[in-house]
Write a protein that holds these residues in place. Structure first.
Motif, PDB file in Angstrom:
ATOM      1  N   VAL A 205       0.871  -1.233   0.085  1.00 20.38           N
ATOM      2  CA  VAL A 205       0.090  -0.137   0.163  1.00 20.38           C
ATOM      3  C   VAL A 205       0.855   1.366  -0.070  1.00 20.38           C
ATOM      4  CG1 VAL A 205      -1.713   1.182   1.401  1.00 20.38           C
ATOM      5  CG2 VAL A 205      -1.914  -1.107   1.157  1.00 20.38           C
ATOM      6  N   TYR A 206       2.156   1.249   0.852  1.00 16.74           N
ATOM      7  CA  TYR A 206       2.888   2.232   0.789  1.00 16.74           C
ATOM      8  C   TYR A 206       3.644   2.923  -0.556  1.00 16.74           C
ATOM      9  CZ  TYR A 206       7.294   4.779   1.808  1.00 16.74           C
ATOM     10  OH  TYR A 206       8.430   5.880   1.693  1.00 16.74           O
ATOM     11  N   LEU A 207       4.017   1.457  -1.404  1.00 18.89           N
ATOM     12  CA  LEU A 207       4.750   1.742  -2.551  1.00 18.89           C
ATOM     13  C   LEU A 207       3.899   2.454  -3.598  1.00 18.89           C
ATOM     14  CD1 LEU A 207       7.139  -1.362  -2.642  1.00 18.89           C
ATOM     15  CD2 LEU A 207       7.619   1.008  -2.093  1.00 18.89           C
ATOM     16  N   ILE A 208       2.373   1.614  -3.662  1.00 20.24           N
ATOM     17  CA  ILE A 208       1.446   2.128  -4.595  1.00 20.24           C
ATOM     18  C   ILE A 208       0.814   3.319  -4.512  1.00 20.24           C
ATOM     19  CG2 ILE A 208      -0.857   1.308  -5.459  1.00 20.24           C
ATOM     20  CD1 ILE A 208      -0.217  -1.632  -4.968  1.00 20.24           C
ATOM     21  N   CYS A 209       0.528   3.745  -3.146  1.00 16.27           N
ATOM     22  CA  CYS A 209       0.062   4.910  -2.821  1.00 16.27           C
ATOM     23  C   CYS A 209       1.021   6.176  -3.371  1.00 16.27           C
ATOM     24  CB  CYS A 209      -0.659   5.157  -1.672  1.00 16.27           C
ATOM     25  SG  CYS A 209      -2.008   3.929  -1.536  1.00 16.27           S
ATOM     26  N   GLY A 210       2.243   5.674  -2.553  1.00 16.98           N
ATOM     27  CA  GLY A 210       3.389   6.807  -2.705  1.00 16.98           C
ATOM     28  C   GLY A 210       3.737   6.847  -4.249  1.00 16.98           C
ATOM     29  N   PHE A 211       3.697   5.786  -5.049  1.00 23.56           N
ATOM     30  CA  PHE A 211       3.892   6.220  -6.578  1.00 23.56           C
ATOM     31  C   PHE A 211       3.007   6.713  -7.126  1.00 23.56           C
ATOM     32  CE2 PHE A 211       3.543   4.585 -10.762  1.00 23.56           C
ATOM     33  CZ  PHE A 211       4.790   4.753 -11.308  1.00 23.56           C
ATOM     34  N   LEU A 212       1.756   6.778  -6.921  1.00 22.48           N
ATOM     35  CA  LEU A 212       0.678   7.475  -7.600  1.00 22.48           C
ATOM     36  C   LEU A 212       0.771   8.823  -7.232  1.00 22.48           C
ATOM     37  CD1 LEU A 212      -1.971   5.017  -7.346  1.00 22.48           C
ATOM     38  CD2 LEU A 212      -0.861   5.341  -9.383  1.00 22.48           C
ATOM     39  N   GLN A 214       3.547  10.769  -6.106  1.00 19.84           N
ATOM     40  CA  GLN A 214       4.577  11.383  -6.879  1.00 19.84           C
ATOM     41  C   GLN A 214       4.384  11.588  -8.079  1.00 19.84           C
ATOM     42  OE1 GLN A 214       6.183  12.453  -3.752  1.00 19.84           O
ATOM     43  NE2 GLN A 214       8.072  12.156  -4.892  1.00 19.84           N
ATOM     44  N   ARG A 215       3.922  10.775  -8.776  1.00 18.71           N
ATOM     45  CA  ARG A 215       3.486  10.597 -10.350  1.00 18.71           C
ATOM     46  C   ARG A 215       2.396  11.682 -10.596  1.00 18.71           C
ATOM     47  NH1 ARG A 215       5.401   8.321 -14.726  1.00 18.71           N
ATOM     48  NH2 ARG A 215       4.217   8.339 -16.624  1.00 18.71           N
ATOM     49  N   LEU A 216       1.370  11.243  -9.967  1.00 20.60           N
ATOM     50  CA  LEU A 216       0.002  12.281 -10.154  1.00 20.60           C
ATOM     51  C   LEU A 216       0.030  13.493  -9.737  1.00 20.60           C
ATOM     52  CD1 LEU A 216      -2.404   9.343 -10.212  1.00 20.60           C
ATOM     53  CD2 LEU A 216      -1.311  10.198 -12.480  1.00 20.60           C
ATOM     54  N   ILE A 217       0.316  13.910  -8.500  1.00 23.02           N
ATOM     55  CA  ILE A 217       0.286  15.017  -7.921  1.00 23.02           C
ATOM     56  C   ILE A 217       1.514  15.900  -7.888  1.00 23.02           C
ATOM     57  CG2 ILE A 217      -0.267  16.149  -5.750  1.00 23.02           C
ATOM     58  CD1 ILE A 217      -2.513  14.545  -6.703  1.00 23.02           C
ATOM     59  N   VAL A 218       2.720  15.218  -7.598  1.00 18.78           N
ATOM     60  CA  VAL A 218       3.712  16.072  -7.665  1.00 18.78           C
ATOM     61  C   VAL A 218       4.612  16.132  -9.105  1.00 18.78           C
ATOM     62  CG1 VAL A 218       6.415  16.019  -6.599  1.00 18.78           C
ATOM     63  CG2 VAL A 218       4.465  15.379  -5.266  1.00 18.78           C
ATOM     64  N   GLY A 219       4.421  15.251 -10.000  1.00 20.41           N
ATOM     65  CA  GLY A 219       4.774  15.300 -11.163  1.00 20.41           C
ATOM     66  C   GLY A 219       6.038  14.703 -11.319  1.00 20.41           C
ATOM     67  N   ALA A 220       6.624  13.816 -10.324  1.00 23.52           N
ATOM     68  CA  ALA A 220       7.885  13.392 -10.636  1.00 23.52           C
ATOM     69  C   ALA A 220       8.073  12.315 -11.771  1.00 23.52           C
ATOM     70  CB  ALA A 220       8.313  12.654  -9.086  1.00 23.52           C
ATOM     71  N   LYS A 221       9.099  12.326 -12.040  1.00 24.30           N
ATOM     72  CA  LYS A 221       9.761  11.242 -13.282  1.00 24.30           C
ATOM     73  C   LYS A 221      10.829  10.292 -12.745  1.00 24.30           C
ATOM     74  CE  LYS A 221       6.669  13.180 -16.229  1.00 24.30           C
ATOM     75  NZ  LYS A 221       5.432  12.425 -16.742  1.00 24.30           N
TER      76      LYS A 221
END
Length: 280
Positions: A205-212, A214-221
């Motif tokens: 849950v930590y990895l999936i939610c954190g990845f989403l 970072q990618r969708l809200i923060v816009g990280a690559k």
């Protein structure tokens, strides 16, 4: 061109219909949970009532079996705490096919006994139709032995015997297999396994939610999509430093000794001086 549009109240009607269906199912479920209470025990006791509650999945179901022997043909019908046949309160009846569907009550669920074991339940219906000549003309009694079978939810009713060659205490004996009376299986997972499963779920849950996030809200690559990337890199560096301190030796490194080659020329021996032997 005409455009057909659904009435504005259609969605509301559908929602009301769904709620009505759910309410009906809830009411039916609540009624089904009380079906075994229709059985009246000879002596009301919490222990027997608890045994009866195990048979709840078998209620509202008529079990039938037909037997043929010589010139006789009978059909037996049975319900758990429910009516069968034409007599109100009859839980188990015998229908004689040779005498114009003559119906004999073998036991009433208003006179019930319930005996439970580790993986079986014995259900006894008493106060049936009296014998004409056998068993001192006492009232008939039916015993249904319900045994555990995890592979069968509702098995078939089977006739075992009719014991009437005695003066008193005659009975009909039936068998029925069902998973409803099977004991609960103990958990096969140890405490350590449960902790590992919980930890794995939380990590996922930590990895999936954190990845989403970072990618969708923060816009990280790239690697920046990994949650708390900077923190985990620092943790890795600190772990490497700690391993270096604990596992490696300290102090200046010394060169390992090397082998010297053997010279082919004879070495000059030092001159022996005997001056120290002369008297002064």
């Amino acid at each position: 061109m005409k455009v057909s549009m659904s009435p504005p109240h259609t969605a509301t009607s559908v929602r009301l219909l769904v709620l009505a269906v759910q309410l009906v199912l809830l009411v039916c479920g609540g009624q089904a949970s009380d079906d075994t209470k229709r059985c009246k025990l000879f002596s009301e006791s919490p222990a027997e009532r608890k045994v009866l509650s195990l048979l709840e999945p078998l209620t509202n179901k008529t079990f039938s079996v037909k037997t043929t022997s010589n010139m006789e043909s009978y059909t037996y019908q049975f319900q758990v705490c429910g009516d069968v046949g034409k007599t109100v309160g009859a839980g188990l009846v015998q229908i004689d096919h040779t005498e114009k569907k003559l119906e004999t009550v073998l036991g009433l669920y208003t006179a019930t006994q319930a005996i439970g074991g580790s993986d079986w339940v014995m259900l006894i219906y008493s106060n049936g139709t009296k014998y004409d000549t056998h068993c001192s003309k006492e009232m008939r009694k039916a015993i249904v032995m319900i045994s555990c079978n995890r592979g069968v939810e509702m098995g078939k009713l089977e006739v075992v015997l009719e014991e009437r060659e005695r003066d008193t205490d005659c009975f009909y004996l039936f068998e029925l297999d069902s998973s409803a009376v099977c004991p609960a299986l103990p958990s096969q997972l140890s405490a350590g396994s449960i902790i590992l499963i919980i930890g794995f779920v939380l990590l996922s849950v930590y990895l999936i939610c954190g990845f989403l996030y970072q990618r969708l809200i923060v816009g990280a690559k790239g690697l920046q999509q990994f949650p708390n990337y900077v923190f985990w890199t620092q943790v890795g560096n600190l772990a490497a430093d700690g391993c270096n301190v604990v596992c490696r030796t300290q102090g200046p490194e010394e060169e390992p000794p090397t082998y010297r080659g053997v010279s082919t020329e004879p070495e000059e021996e030092p001159e022996e001086r005997d001056d120290h032997l002369l008297p002064m």
